[in-house]
Write an enzyme that holds these catalytic residues in place. Structure first.
Site, PDB file in Angstrom:
ATOM      1  N   SER A  13      51.633  66.192 -30.523  1.00 20.48           N
ATOM      2  CA  SER A  13      51.584  67.399 -31.336  1.00 20.48           C
ATOM      3  C   SER A  13      52.968  67.984 -31.554  1.00 20.48           C
ATOM      4  CB  SER A  13      50.597  68.444 -30.829  1.00 20.48           C
ATOM      5  OG  SER A  13      50.301  69.315 -31.907  1.00 20.48           O
ATOM      6  N   HIS A  27      62.667  79.457 -30.020  1.00 21.38           N
ATOM      7  CA  HIS A  27      63.500  80.332 -30.851  1.00 21.38           C
ATOM      8  C   HIS A  27      64.197  81.315 -29.931  1.00 21.38           C
ATOM      9  CE1 HIS A  27      64.965  82.258 -34.467  1.00 21.38           C
ATOM     10  NE2 HIS A  27      64.757  83.402 -33.829  1.00 21.38           N
ATOM     11  N   CYS A  54      47.612  67.662 -27.578  1.00 25.67           N
ATOM     12  CA  CYS A  54      46.236  67.191 -27.772  1.00 25.67           C
ATOM     13  C   CYS A  54      45.790  66.270 -26.638  1.00 25.67           C
ATOM     14  CB  CYS A  54      46.103  66.494 -29.125  1.00 25.67           C
ATOM     15  SG  CYS A  54      47.094  65.008 -29.286  1.00 25.67           S
TER      16      CYS A  54
END
Length: 121
Positions: A67, A72, A87
């Site tokens: 995935s 940030h 996943c």
């Protein structure tokens, strides 16, 4: 043979507070540490994209075979957002988070982890 993924994935979302500004502005080091943490947790990196914001801030997104993960930075607040979805099943990706968090040494963390149901139970 047909692949059948687990019916549950795992989402981790957090903000780490009180991180040294020097760490938050060392974009190469942040990327190295995150890639190392992913490798230790047996994730497969497919693609990377990043952007350095002016006057400050850095975003890194990594596409995984399992995935994705993103960070940030907010150097002006001493904070970093970390988000990961896997996943591979419930609880997965926690090792990546733990390794990455321990390397950054935040003072505190606002942490959310939850299973994501993608199949019918």
């Amino acid at each position: 043979m047909k692949y059948l993924s687990p019916t549950k994935g795992n989402e981790i979302s957090c903000v780490m507070h009180g991180i040294d500004e020097g760490i938050l502005n060392d974009h190469k080091k942040l990327e190295e540490v995150l890639l190392w943490a992913l490798n230790q947790d047996r994730f497969t990196t497919l693609e990377k994209a990043s952007h350095i914001f002016k006057p400050n801030g850095f975003t890194l997104m990594i596409l995984l075979a399992e995935s994705h993960v993103s960070i940030h930075t907010y150097p002006e607040h001493g904070s970093l957002y970390f988000g990961l979805y896997s996943c591979r099943g419930e609880g997965d990706g926690k090792k990546t988070y733990d390794i990455f968090r321990d390397a950054l040494k935040p003072v505190s963390v606002d942490f959310i982890q939850r299973p994501i149901f993608v199949g019918r139970e």
